[in-house]
Motif scaffolding. Structure first.
Motif, PDB file in Angstrom:
ATOM      1  N   ARG A  31       0.924  -1.124  -0.022  1.00  0.00           N
ATOM      2  CA  ARG A  31       0.067  -0.141   0.061  1.00  0.00           C
ATOM      3  C   ARG A  31       1.092   1.194  -0.144  1.00  0.00           C
ATOM      4  O   ARG A  31       1.618   1.387   0.900  1.00  0.00           O
ATOM      5  N   VAL A  32       0.886   2.031  -1.265  1.00  0.00           N
ATOM      6  CA  VAL A  32       1.548   3.362  -1.300  1.00  0.00           C
ATOM      7  C   VAL A  32       0.744   4.362  -0.787  1.00  0.00           C
ATOM      8  O   VAL A  32      -0.333   4.639  -0.950  1.00  0.00           O
ATOM      9  N   GLY A  33       1.343   5.343   0.161  1.00  0.00           N
ATOM     10  CA  GLY A  33       0.584   6.330   0.746  1.00  0.00           C
ATOM     11  C   GLY A  33       1.273   7.290   1.618  1.00  0.00           C
ATOM     12  O   GLY A  33       2.463   7.094   1.830  1.00  0.00           O
ATOM     13  N   PRO A  34       0.881   8.147   2.158  1.00  0.00           N
ATOM     14  CA  PRO A  34       1.787   9.314   3.095  1.00  0.00           C
ATOM     15  C   PRO A  34       2.263   8.331   4.343  1.00  0.00           C
ATOM     16  O   PRO A  34       1.541   7.326   4.546  1.00  0.00           O
ATOM     17  N   GLY A  35       3.263   8.947   4.754  1.00  0.00           N
ATOM     18  CA  GLY A  35       4.055   8.105   5.649  1.00  0.00           C
ATOM     19  C   GLY A  35       3.257   8.194   6.996  1.00  0.00           C
ATOM     20  O   GLY A  35       3.183   7.149   7.905  1.00  0.00           O
ATOM     21  N   THR A  36       2.395   9.219   7.232  1.00  0.00           N
ATOM     22  CA  THR A  36       1.563   9.432   8.515  1.00  0.00           C
ATOM     23  C   THR A  36       0.293   8.626   8.682  1.00  0.00           C
ATOM     24  O   THR A  36      -0.115   8.425   9.462  1.00  0.00           O
ATOM     25  N   ASP A  37      -0.040   7.865   7.324  1.00  0.00           N
ATOM     26  CA  ASP A  37      -1.307   6.867   7.260  1.00  0.00           C
ATOM     27  C   ASP A  37      -0.781   5.766   8.171  1.00  0.00           C
ATOM     28  O   ASP A  37       0.202   5.103   7.420  1.00  0.00           O
ATOM     29  N   PRO A  38      -1.409   5.109   9.087  1.00  0.00           N
ATOM     30  CA  PRO A  38      -0.899   3.848   9.701  1.00  0.00           C
ATOM     31  C   PRO A  38      -0.964   2.502   8.576  1.00  0.00           C
ATOM     32  O   PRO A  38      -0.315   1.700   8.870  1.00  0.00           O
ATOM     33  N   GLN A  39      -1.760   2.759   7.616  1.00  0.00           N
ATOM     34  CA  GLN A  39      -1.911   1.958   6.745  1.00  0.00           C
ATOM     35  C   GLN A  39      -0.917   1.690   5.602  1.00  0.00           C
ATOM     36  O   GLN A  39      -0.770   0.665   4.620  1.00  0.00           O
ATOM     37  N   THR A  40      -0.193   2.817   5.489  1.00  0.00           N
ATOM     38  CA  THR A  40       0.819   2.796   4.609  1.00  0.00           C
ATOM     39  C   THR A  40       2.136   1.989   4.693  1.00  0.00           C
ATOM     40  O   THR A  40       2.464   1.662   5.874  1.00  0.00           O
ATOM     41  N   GLN A  41       2.511   0.928   3.702  1.00  0.00           N
ATOM     42  CA  GLN A  41       3.505   0.451   3.734  1.00  0.00           C
ATOM     43  C   GLN A  41       4.970   0.788   2.766  1.00  0.00           C
ATOM     44  O   GLN A  41       5.870   0.486   2.997  1.00  0.00           O
ATOM     45  N   CYS A  42       4.396   1.795   1.795  1.00  0.00           N
ATOM     46  CA  CYS A  42       5.545   2.282   1.032  1.00  0.00           C
ATOM     47  C   CYS A  42       5.459   3.886   1.031  1.00  0.00           C
ATOM     48  O   CYS A  42       3.980   4.052   0.239  1.00  0.00           O
ATOM     49  N   GLY A  43       6.303   4.712   1.655  1.00  0.00           N
ATOM     50  CA  GLY A  43       5.755   6.230   1.665  1.00  0.00           C
ATOM     51  C   GLY A  43       6.495   6.647   0.404  1.00  0.00           C
ATOM     52  O   GLY A  43       7.092   6.084  -0.517  1.00  0.00           O
ATOM     53  N   PRO A  44       6.538   8.079   0.361  1.00  0.00           N
ATOM     54  CA  PRO A  44       7.204   8.710  -0.851  1.00  0.00           C
ATOM     55  C   PRO A  44       8.857   8.884  -0.680  1.00  0.00           C
ATOM     56  O   PRO A  44       9.298   8.446   0.454  1.00  0.00           O
ATOM     57  N   MET A  45       9.195   9.068  -1.592  1.00  0.00           N
ATOM     58  CA  MET A  45      10.881   9.590  -1.729  1.00  0.00           C
ATOM     59  C   MET A  45      10.823  10.884  -1.043  1.00  0.00           C
ATOM     60  O   MET A  45       9.915  11.530  -0.787  1.00  0.00           O
ATOM     61  N   ILE A  46      12.144  11.112  -0.978  1.00  0.00           N
ATOM     62  CA  ILE A  46      12.362  12.438  -0.064  1.00  0.00           C
ATOM     63  C   ILE A  46      12.189  13.698  -0.807  1.00  0.00           C
ATOM     64  O   ILE A  46      11.571  14.864  -0.309  1.00  0.00           O
ATOM     65  N   THR A  47      12.642  13.770  -2.178  1.00  0.00           N
ATOM     66  CA  THR A  47      12.574  14.739  -3.038  1.00  0.00           C
ATOM     67  C   THR A  47      12.078  14.489  -4.266  1.00  0.00           C
ATOM     68  O   THR A  47      11.995  13.319  -4.648  1.00  0.00           O
ATOM     69  N   LYS A  48      11.363  15.503  -5.150  1.00  0.00           N
ATOM     70  CA  LYS A  48      11.231  15.290  -6.746  1.00  0.00           C
ATOM     71  C   LYS A  48      12.495  14.827  -7.331  1.00  0.00           C
ATOM     72  O   LYS A  48      12.342  13.781  -8.221  1.00  0.00           O
ATOM     73  N   LYS A  49      13.691  15.353  -7.123  1.00  0.00           N
ATOM     74  CA  LYS A  49      14.966  15.037  -7.498  1.00  0.00           C
ATOM     75  C   LYS A  49      15.190  13.561  -7.331  1.00  0.00           C
ATOM     76  O   LYS A  49      15.627  12.856  -8.273  1.00  0.00           O
ATOM     77  N   ALA A  50      14.967  12.958  -6.411  1.00  0.00           N
ATOM     78  CA  ALA A  50      14.923  11.634  -5.915  1.00  0.00           C
ATOM     79  C   ALA A  50      13.980  10.641  -7.047  1.00  0.00           C
ATOM     80  O   ALA A  50      14.636   9.785  -7.226  1.00  0.00           O
ATOM     81  N   VAL A  51      12.840  11.193  -6.977  1.00  0.00           N
ATOM     82  CA  VAL A  51      11.920  10.228  -7.978  1.00  0.00           C
ATOM     83  C   VAL A  51      12.562  10.512  -9.383  1.00  0.00           C
ATOM     84  O   VAL A  51      12.381   9.531 -10.096  1.00  0.00           O
ATOM     85  N   ASP A  52      12.888  11.595  -9.923  1.00  0.00           N
ATOM     86  CA  ASP A  52      13.646  11.832 -11.410  1.00  0.00           C
ATOM     87  C   ASP A  52      14.587  10.801 -11.420  1.00  0.00           C
ATOM     88  O   ASP A  52      14.717  10.143 -12.801  1.00  0.00           O
ATOM     89  N   LYS A  53      15.442  10.758 -10.409  1.00  0.00           N
ATOM     90  CA  LYS A  53      16.622   9.749 -10.754  1.00  0.00           C
ATOM     91  C   LYS A  53      16.299   8.338 -10.786  1.00  0.00           C
ATOM     92  O   LYS A  53      16.661   7.642 -11.730  1.00  0.00           O
ATOM     93  N   ILE A  54      15.287   7.946 -10.043  1.00  0.00           N
ATOM     94  CA  ILE A  54      14.665   6.464 -10.122  1.00  0.00           C
ATOM     95  C   ILE A  54      14.332   6.429 -11.416  1.00  0.00           C
ATOM     96  O   ILE A  54      14.194   5.378 -12.028  1.00  0.00           O
ATOM     97  N   GLU A  55      13.377   7.227 -11.784  1.00  0.00           N
ATOM     98  CA  GLU A  55      12.618   7.030 -13.153  1.00  0.00           C
ATOM     99  C   GLU A  55      13.419   7.055 -14.243  1.00  0.00           C
ATOM    100  O   GLU A  55      13.536   6.228 -15.269  1.00  0.00           O
ATOM    101  N   ASP A  56      14.796   7.573 -14.146  1.00  0.00           N
ATOM    102  CA  ASP A  56      15.849   7.872 -15.394  1.00  0.00           C
ATOM    103  C   ASP A  56      16.251   6.248 -15.227  1.00  0.00           C
ATOM    104  O   ASP A  56      16.766   5.620 -16.277  1.00  0.00           O
ATOM    105  N   LEU A  57      16.502   5.936 -13.919  1.00  0.00           N
ATOM    106  CA  LEU A  57      17.265   4.748 -14.128  1.00  0.00           C
ATOM    107  C   LEU A  57      16.439   3.354 -14.715  1.00  0.00           C
ATOM    108  O   LEU A  57      16.807   2.560 -15.269  1.00  0.00           O
ATOM    109  N   VAL A  58      15.187   3.209 -14.070  1.00  0.00           N
ATOM    110  CA  VAL A  58      14.438   2.605 -14.744  1.00  0.00           C
ATOM    111  C   VAL A  58      14.024   2.492 -16.292  1.00  0.00           C
ATOM    112  O   VAL A  58      14.301   1.506 -16.900  1.00  0.00           O
TER     113      VAL A  58
END
Length: 485
Positions: A320-347
């Motif tokens: 379950r992907v969602g905000p870290g503060t939601d008790p049901q979340t198992q995968c929260g966000p990355m720290i910054t947009k730059k971090a997501v951009d890098k992951i997207e480029d690597l994939v």
């Protein structure tokens, strides 16, 4: 959805300013953003070079008194830190989730882990042993004592804002050193919250100082140039570590470096499949993959590869992907947009070179810095992610046929922090563990970190060790005295 508890946690109460000499120096300038929403939650002070030197002044002024404090007294204060952190586990976990995005279950685990360093080093503070023996020539006695190294500058990353700080502060204080902590500007609130706890536990003013800055290069350089600073301990990227080592070299400053990783996870055909999958989820998805110990490369033997890939894809896709503060979340966000951009480029690079996406492989269409849990199979060895840290929820699978090929693949990286091996053959498991170029190997386990064990890497993954009996010695100097008595 943000939980009710998150809504009632006032982050501004942890943004009182820089913590220097036991006092709060008011200021602002650094916005702290919740990566789940991309919205600011607080603003903390932005230290100047002069304020950094003021923190060194405070640490230096407190050094003699703390060094002279009896080890038992230091230990009692550290035990009080341990107890107070655990008393406030819910508050600290929520704070970590807000500023880091970490799932609450992970954040609670981090707080427990962070507290344990104070208990472990409370015990080590009273057990630092010296030496007394006859010289081989019989001419004198050899007396070796261990002394506090002195004022220490500690630099910590954003991914474990509590544990990376306490893993340095606890052994430094146990050894009798005073410190200046510079936490990451992305996640400073936890460090400031802990500073209040240290004071309440009885840590004297000036023994721990905390500063944040938007200009880490000049501010850190100013501290490292100060002759009163005797130690640098850094956790972060290998690139930044190299820069800091160059600065430290100017004064031949004692430096410990816990740097990047590119952990292999080797699964042999005879491994217990379900146990290997359980371990894979821990090794890959702790803090949503944003960990230096996180597995990047799943190196799986041909006979089990398809079943392992299918099982891993099912588990990753069900998170379950969602905000870290939601008790049901198992995968929260990355720290910054730059971090997501890098992951997207690597994939994208891996897919262009022939990797197949089994699950994920895209950004969810929502606010926040999210990336879907992803499994790729048959990733080419030429793909960028084979050599670069992914630092996100992406599992890359590579096939192998025999033990030599598995070891060769595992060692085909400039990094050497952690590694994981799964096999039912203990003899082979130990043999392979010995051949892998890494500072830490988890054999039939998905978790390698332990406050009682030495944490650190080889090659470009760092210098020195944190944790265990080794951690306190990083903050001490051995003094040899030759005597005839």
């Amino acid at each position: 959805m943000t939980s009710a508890s998150a809504l009632t946690l006032d982050c501004s109460r942890y943004a009182k300013g820089l913590y220097i000499g036991g006092e709060w120096i008011a200021g602002g300038g650094i916005a702290v953003v919740d990566p789940s929403t991309e919205e600011p939650v607080a603003e903390v002070a932005d230290a100047s070079e002069a304020q950094a030197i003021a923190a060194v002044d405070a640490a230096h002024a407190a050094a003699a008194g703390w060094r002279a404090t009896a080890p038992r007294k230091r230990a009692e204060i550290l035990l009080r830190c341990h107890a107070l952190i655990l008393e406030r586990i819910d508050e600290l976990a929520m704070l970590i989730s807000l500023e880091n995005g970490k799932a609450l279950s992970d954040a609670r685990g981090e707080v427990t882990y962070a507290a344990e360093f104070f208990r472990w080093y409370a015990e080590e503070a009273v057990r630092v042993a010296g030496e007394f023996r006859m010289a081989p020539a019989g001419t004198n006695r050899i007396l070796v004592d261990y002394e506090p190294i002195g004022v220490s500058v500690l630099i910590t990353p954003w991914n474990f804002p509590a544990a990376m700080a306490t893993r340095k502060i606890a052994p430094a204080l146990a050894a009798g050193c005073t410190v200046v902590l510079k936490p990451a500007s992305e996640t400073p609130l936890t460090a400031y919250a802990l500073a209040d706890i240290y004071a309440e536990a009885g840590v004297p003013p000036g023994v721990v100082n905390v500063i944040t800055t938007n200009r880490p290069g000049p501010v850190t350089a100013a501290m490292l140039a100060d002759t009163r600073v005797r130690k640098l301990s850094f956790t972060g990227s290998t690139g930044v570590g190299r820069t800091l080592l160059a600065e430290a070299a100017k004064r031949v400053l004692n430096a410990s470096m816990e740097l990047g990783g590119n952990a292999p996870f080797i699964v042999f055909d005879d491994a217990d499949l379900e146990a290997a999958l359980d371990g894979a989820m821990v090794a890959k998805m702790r803090n949503a993959g944003e960990a230096c110990t996180a597995t990047n490369r799943f190196i799986v033997q041909d006979g089990i590869c398809e079943r392992f890939a299918e099982g891993l894809a099912q588990r990753m896709g069900a998170l379950r992907v969602g905000p870290g503060t939601d008790p049901q979340t198992q995968c929260g966000p990355m720290i910054t947009k730059k971090a997501v951009d890098k992951i997207e480029d690597l994939v994208a690079d891996a897919i262009r070179q022939g990797a197949e996406v089994l699950v994920g492989g895209e950004r969810p269409q929502r606010a926040g810095y999210f990336y879907a849990p992803t499994v790729l199979i048959d990733v080419p060895r030429t793909a960028r992610m084979a050599q670069e840290e992914i630092f996100g929820p992406v599992a890359a699978l590579y096939r192998f046929t025999d033990e030599d090929e598995a070891v060769s693949l595992a060692n085909d990286t400039e990094y050497g922090l952690s590694a994981y091996v799964y096999t039912d053959d203990l003899k082979r498991g130990l043999a392979v563990s010995g051949r892998i170029e890494a500072g830490m190997v988890a054999l039939n386990r998905g978790l390698v970190s332990d406050p009682a064990a030495p944490f650190g890497g080889v090659k470009q993954s760092g210098l020195g060790r944190e944790g265990g009996i080794h951690g306190i010695l990083e903050y001490m100097e051995a003094k040899y005295i030759a005597t005839s008595f």
